[in-house]
Design a protein around this motif. Structure first.
Motif, PDB file in Angstrom:
ATOM      1  N   GLY A 164      -2.558  -6.718  18.541  1.00  0.00           N
ATOM      2  CA  GLY A 164      -2.169  -8.120  18.401  1.00  0.00           C
ATOM      3  C   GLY A 164      -2.035  -8.588  16.961  1.00  0.00           C
ATOM      4  N   GLY A 165      -2.244  -7.686  15.999  1.00  0.00           N
ATOM      5  CA  GLY A 165      -2.160  -8.095  14.592  1.00  0.00           C
ATOM      6  C   GLY A 165      -3.273  -9.034  14.170  1.00  0.00           C
ATOM      7  N   SER A 166      -4.352  -9.063  14.983  1.00  0.00           N
ATOM      8  CA  SER A 166      -5.400 -10.041  14.715  1.00  0.00           C
ATOM      9  C   SER A 166      -6.483  -9.508  13.781  1.00  0.00           C
ATOM     10  CB  SER A 166      -6.010 -10.533  16.025  1.00  0.00           C
ATOM     11  OG  SER A 166      -5.091 -11.407  16.656  1.00  0.00           O
ATOM     12  N   ALA A 167      -6.083  -9.193  12.565  1.00  0.00           N
ATOM     13  CA  ALA A 167      -7.029  -8.911  11.482  1.00  0.00           C
ATOM     14  C   ALA A 167      -6.826 -10.024  10.447  1.00  0.00           C
ATOM     15  CB  ALA A 167      -6.725  -7.552  10.876  1.00  0.00           C
ATOM     16  N   PRO A 168      -7.831 -10.254   9.581  1.00  0.00           N
ATOM     17  CA  PRO A 168      -7.720 -11.366   8.638  1.00  0.00           C
ATOM     18  C   PRO A 168      -6.368 -11.488   7.912  1.00  0.00           C
ATOM     19  CG  PRO A 168      -9.936 -10.536   8.585  1.00  0.00           C
ATOM     20  CD  PRO A 168      -9.176  -9.629   9.526  1.00  0.00           C
ATOM     21  N   PRO A 169      -5.792 -10.397   7.374  1.00  0.00           N
ATOM     22  CA  PRO A 169      -4.508 -10.592   6.679  1.00  0.00           C
ATOM     23  C   PRO A 169      -3.431 -11.165   7.599  1.00  0.00           C
ATOM     24  CG  PRO A 169      -5.417  -8.424   6.202  1.00  0.00           C
ATOM     25  CD  PRO A 169      -6.249  -8.998   7.312  1.00  0.00           C
ATOM     26  N   GLY A 170      -3.398 -10.732   8.856  1.00  0.00           N
ATOM     27  CA  GLY A 170      -2.399 -11.260   9.789  1.00  0.00           C
ATOM     28  C   GLY A 170      -2.660 -12.713  10.136  1.00  0.00           C
ATOM     29  N   ILE A 171      -3.929 -13.065  10.267  1.00  0.00           N
ATOM     30  CA  ILE A 171      -4.288 -14.422  10.665  1.00  0.00           C
ATOM     31  C   ILE A 171      -3.914 -15.426   9.572  1.00  0.00           C
ATOM     32  CG2 ILE A 171      -6.262 -15.901  11.282  1.00  0.00           C
ATOM     33  CD1 ILE A 171      -7.448 -13.440  12.695  1.00  0.00           C
ATOM     34  N   ASP A 225       0.813  -1.216   0.000  1.00  0.00           N
ATOM     35  CA  ASP A 225       0.000   0.000   0.000  1.00  0.00           C
ATOM     36  C   ASP A 225       0.849   1.269   0.000  1.00  0.00           C
ATOM     37  OD1 ASP A 225      -2.117  -1.723   0.132  1.00  0.00           O
ATOM     38  OD2 ASP A 225      -2.546  -1.407   2.256  1.00  0.00           O
ATOM     39  N   GLY A 226       2.166   1.103  -0.010  1.00  0.00           N
ATOM     40  CA  GLY A 226       3.038   2.272  -0.065  1.00  0.00           C
ATOM     41  C   GLY A 226       3.192   2.988   1.264  1.00  0.00           C
ATOM     42  N   ALA A 227       2.990   2.271   2.367  1.00  0.00           N
ATOM     43  CA  ALA A 227       3.071   2.903   3.686  1.00  0.00           C
ATOM     44  C   ALA A 227       4.483   3.391   3.982  1.00  0.00           C
ATOM     45  CB  ALA A 227       2.640   1.907   4.753  1.00  0.00           C
ATOM     46  N   LYS A 228       4.557   4.462   4.781  1.00  0.00           N
ATOM     47  CA  LYS A 228       5.845   4.913   5.317  1.00  0.00           C
ATOM     48  C   LYS A 228       5.897   4.686   6.819  1.00  0.00           C
ATOM     49  CE  LYS A 228       6.391   8.733   2.030  1.00  0.00           C
ATOM     50  NZ  LYS A 228       6.085  10.178   1.944  1.00  0.00           N
ATOM     51  N   GLU A 229       4.700   4.692   7.430  1.00  0.00           N
ATOM     52  CA  GLU A 229       4.612   4.536   8.879  1.00  0.00           C
ATOM     53  C   GLU A 229       3.485   3.569   9.205  1.00  0.00           C
ATOM     54  OE1 GLU A 229       5.617   8.777  10.783  1.00  0.00           O
ATOM     55  OE2 GLU A 229       3.811   8.794   9.562  1.00  0.00           O
ATOM     56  N   VAL A 230       3.696   2.783  10.269  1.00  0.00           N
ATOM     57  CA  VAL A 230       2.603   1.948  10.778  1.00  0.00           C
ATOM     58  C   VAL A 230       2.283   2.386  12.196  1.00  0.00           C
ATOM     59  CG1 VAL A 230       3.025  -0.056   9.308  1.00  0.00           C
ATOM     60  CG2 VAL A 230       4.249   0.149  11.479  1.00  0.00           C
ATOM     61  N   LEU A 231       1.012   2.299  12.538  1.00  0.00           N
ATOM     62  CA  LEU A 231       0.560   2.683  13.868  1.00  0.00           C
ATOM     63  C   LEU A 231      -0.199   1.496  14.449  1.00  0.00           C
ATOM     64  CD1 LEU A 231      -1.120   6.036  14.854  1.00  0.00           C
ATOM     65  CD2 LEU A 231      -2.260   3.890  15.380  1.00  0.00           C
ATOM     66  N   THR A 232       0.208   1.091  15.655  1.00  0.00           N
ATOM     67  CA  THR A 232      -0.492  -0.041  16.239  1.00  0.00           C
ATOM     68  C   THR A 232      -0.797   0.185  17.714  1.00  0.00           C
ATOM     69  OG1 THR A 232      -0.652  -2.461  16.228  1.00  0.00           O
ATOM     70  CG2 THR A 232       1.469  -1.524  16.913  1.00  0.00           C
ATOM     71  N   PHE A 233      -1.528  -0.751  18.294  1.00  0.00           N
ATOM     72  CA  PHE A 233      -2.118  -0.587  19.621  1.00  0.00           C
ATOM     73  C   PHE A 233      -1.776  -1.767  20.507  1.00  0.00           C
ATOM     74  CE2 PHE A 233      -4.736   1.189  16.284  1.00  0.00           C
ATOM     75  CZ  PHE A 233      -4.986   2.477  16.726  1.00  0.00           C
ATOM     76  N   GLY A 234      -1.751  -1.521  21.822  1.00  0.00           N
ATOM     77  CA  GLY A 234      -1.563  -2.633  22.744  1.00  0.00           C
ATOM     78  C   GLY A 234      -1.531  -2.103  24.164  1.00  0.00           C
ATOM     79  N   PHE A 235      -1.317  -3.022  25.108  1.00  0.00           N
ATOM     80  CA  PHE A 235      -1.017  -2.574  26.463  1.00  0.00           C
ATOM     81  C   PHE A 235       0.481  -2.265  26.494  1.00  0.00           C
ATOM     82  CE2 PHE A 235      -4.919  -5.043  26.882  1.00  0.00           C
ATOM     83  CZ  PHE A 235      -5.700  -4.151  27.595  1.00  0.00           C
ATOM     84  N   THR A 236       0.914  -1.548  27.524  1.00  0.00           N
ATOM     85  CA  THR A 236       2.239  -0.929  27.481  1.00  0.00           C
ATOM     86  C   THR A 236       3.390  -1.932  27.336  1.00  0.00           C
ATOM     87  OG1 THR A 236       1.340   0.943  28.669  1.00  0.00           O
ATOM     88  CG2 THR A 236       3.723   0.718  28.714  1.00  0.00           C
ATOM     89  N   GLY A 237       3.204  -3.163  27.824  1.00  0.00           N
ATOM     90  CA  GLY A 237       4.272  -4.160  27.670  1.00  0.00           C
ATOM     91  C   GLY A 237       4.157  -4.968  26.397  1.00  0.00           C
ATOM     92  N   SER A 238       3.309  -4.547  25.485  1.00  0.00           N
ATOM     93  CA  SER A 238       2.920  -5.338  24.309  1.00  0.00           C
ATOM     94  C   SER A 238       4.091  -5.948  23.524  1.00  0.00           C
ATOM     95  CB  SER A 238       2.106  -4.446  23.370  1.00  0.00           C
ATOM     96  OG  SER A 238       1.842  -5.114  22.159  1.00  0.00           O
ATOM     97  N   ASN A 239       4.080  -7.288  23.416  1.00  0.00           N
ATOM     98  CA  ASN A 239       5.046  -7.966  22.550  1.00  0.00           C
ATOM     99  C   ASN A 239       4.729  -7.658  21.091  1.00  0.00           C
ATOM    100  OD1 ASN A 239       6.188  -9.354  24.806  1.00  0.00           O
ATOM    101  ND2 ASN A 239       4.509 -10.840  24.708  1.00  0.00           N
ATOM    102  N   HIS A 240       3.449  -7.490  20.815  1.00  0.00           N
ATOM    103  CA  HIS A 240       3.031  -7.199  19.438  1.00  0.00           C
ATOM    104  C   HIS A 240       3.555  -5.841  18.980  1.00  0.00           C
ATOM    105  CE1 HIS A 240       0.625  -6.135  15.986  1.00  0.00           C
ATOM    106  NE2 HIS A 240       0.169  -5.109  16.663  1.00  0.00           N
ATOM    107  N   ALA A 241       3.416  -4.824  19.837  1.00  0.00           N
ATOM    108  CA  ALA A 241       3.886  -3.489  19.452  1.00  0.00           C
ATOM    109  C   ALA A 241       5.400  -3.512  19.238  1.00  0.00           C
ATOM    110  CB  ALA A 241       3.508  -2.466  20.524  1.00  0.00           C
ATOM    111  N   LEU A 242       6.108  -4.255  20.111  1.00  0.00           N
ATOM    112  CA  LEU A 242       7.554  -4.347  19.948  1.00  0.00           C
ATOM    113  C   LEU A 242       7.915  -5.080  18.660  1.00  0.00           C
ATOM    114  CD1 LEU A 242      10.454  -4.055  20.758  1.00  0.00           C
ATOM    115  CD2 LEU A 242      10.212  -6.087  22.205  1.00  0.00           C
ATOM    116  N   ALA A 243       7.257  -6.211  18.401  1.00  0.00           N
ATOM    117  CA  ALA A 243       7.546  -6.959  17.170  1.00  0.00           C
ATOM    118  C   ALA A 243       7.285  -6.087  15.944  1.00  0.00           C
ATOM    119  CB  ALA A 243       6.695  -8.238  17.115  1.00  0.00           C
TER     120      ALA A 243
END
Ligand SMILES: *Cc1c(COP(=O)(O)O)cnc(C)c1O
Length: 374
Positions: free
Chosen positions: A172-179, A81-99
């Motif tokens: 958590g990346g839990s949208a259909p493309p991630g799954i 999609d030509g992204a330059k930045e990604v924005l994601t969500f989690g709790f503060t210790g999120s392994n997902h946000a770090l990954a």
């Protein structure tokens, strides 16, 4: 690392459904297949017929865990999609946000992490420092409402400065493309069973947070015609993870895949069948439990495998509970290790927490939770 052209032939899902290979965006980040460890003496000690661990903790050479599988597809789509930045969500210790921060940087994208507070732990501290080191922009909000407002504000600010709206990656990346990445893992397991790495398991134990891993495995096992029961262990609030939400996520994922390749099976059972394992969550998300920490200790001592107190320890505690109740004597059991066990912190220069936004300092100044001794 590469794009569709050079990397996909290794993916078990695409070998089975070549129609998907042409249209599903994907970027290779991890190392697959992940190994399977046979825990012979621990299995005997627990009275389990066969005990195995799927080593998704080694899904990447630098940073592993279950999020790598999802990010190969989510970041693949962001690149397309030509992204330059990604924005994601989690709790503060999120392994997902770090990954996300870690692998976004690998492919030249910037990342923004939007957090809600959680109980303090060593893992949270390490994740924050590494996220910062990876160049993630870190924000924490005290409530869902301020998080929503903050998201509007940060989206506007980043769009103005970079000329492009950041690409959103769900919690958590839990949208259909991630799954899709997890569905591939089910086909990967089938290939390993066929190759004689292990006998077909009767049941797979896995932690449930944003639900994508358990949903993806359930769909994947049905699509791969593997008769394997998934034992999804809830480790997050029941308003966030429940059978109804898992069904919805399964339906959306199957619909997504079938819109890309009508030959992908309908997986009716996977759209219906979810019975969450309750009783191992404890009082709060990311608040460790006695049973969970006993499970962490046991696996560290028996196999040298490190689990975490938020997710994998609680899931392994469910397995232990069932084994001790005598419910697994005739079963071949696979524990899906979702936690990262690579050590990217080893090569990280010392980051002084004072360089983090002021809001995060308290996690380094206040004690970690009592059960997180180390
Ligand atoms: C995110 C995570 C999970 C949960 O996976 P979901 O797909 O979000 O349900 C389990 N274990 C660990 C270590 C995680 O970081």
């Amino acid at each position: 690392m590469g794009t569709n052209a050079d990397s996909t032939p290794w993916l078990s899902l695409f070998r089975e459904h070549p129609g998907l290979e042409r249209c599903v965006p994907h970027v290779s980040l991890g190392e697959f297949p992940t190994p399977i460890t046979h825990c012979a003496s621990l299995g005997t000690a627990l009275g389990v017929k066969g005990l195995y661990i799927k080593r998704d903790d080694w899904s990447g050479s630098q940073y592993g865990g279950n999020k790598v599988r999802k990010l190969e597809f989510l970041l693949g789509k962001a690149l397309q999609d030509g992204a330059k930045e990604v924005l994601t969500f989690g709790f503060t210790g999120s392994n997902h946000a770090l990954a996300t921060a870690f692998y976004a940087r690998e492919i030249g994208l910037r990342s923004i992490s939007m957090f809600l507070p959680q109980p303090n732990s060593w893992n949270l501290r390490r994740n924050l420092l590494l996220g910062y080191h990876c160049g993630a922009e870190l924000h924490e909000y005290s409530s869902r409402r301020t998080l929503a407002l903050g998201t509007i504000y940060q989206t506007a600010r980043h769009t103005m400065f970079s000329g492009r709206k950041p690409t959103f990656i769900p919690p958590g990346g839990s949208a259909p493309p991630g799954i899709v990445g997890i569905i591939n893992a089910a086909f990967e397991l089938r290939d390993q069973i066929r190759a004689g790495v292990m006998a077909k398991p009767d049941v797979v134990y896995v932690a449930v947070g944003s639900m994508g891993t358990a949903v993806g495995l359930t769909i994947g096992f049905e699509a791969a015609e593997l008769d394997i029961r998934v034992a999804p262990v809830r480790v997050i609030d029941a308003t966030l993870a429940n059978a109804e939400r898992m069904q919805t996520l399964a339906r959306e994922t199957v619909t997504y895949l079938r819109s890309l390749d009508p030959n992908f099976p309908t997986c009716h059972r996977a759209q219906m069948e979810y019975t969450l394992r309750e009783g191992f969550f404890g009082a709060h998300y990311a608040l460790y439990t006695k049973e969970g920490m006993e499970a962490v200790r046991l696996l560290r001592e028996a196999e040298g495998i490190q689990l975490d107190g938020t997710y994998s320890g609680k899931a392994f505690a469910a397995l232990l509970g069932d084994a001790r109740a005598g419910n697994l004597t005739e079963k071949t059991v696979l524990f899906w290790n979702t936690f990262n066990s690579r050590d990217p912190w080893r090569t990280m220069p010392d980051v002084d927490y004072h360089r983090l936004p002021h809001r995060f300092h308290r996690y380094f100044e206040e004690p970690v939770q009592p059960l997180d001794a180390e």
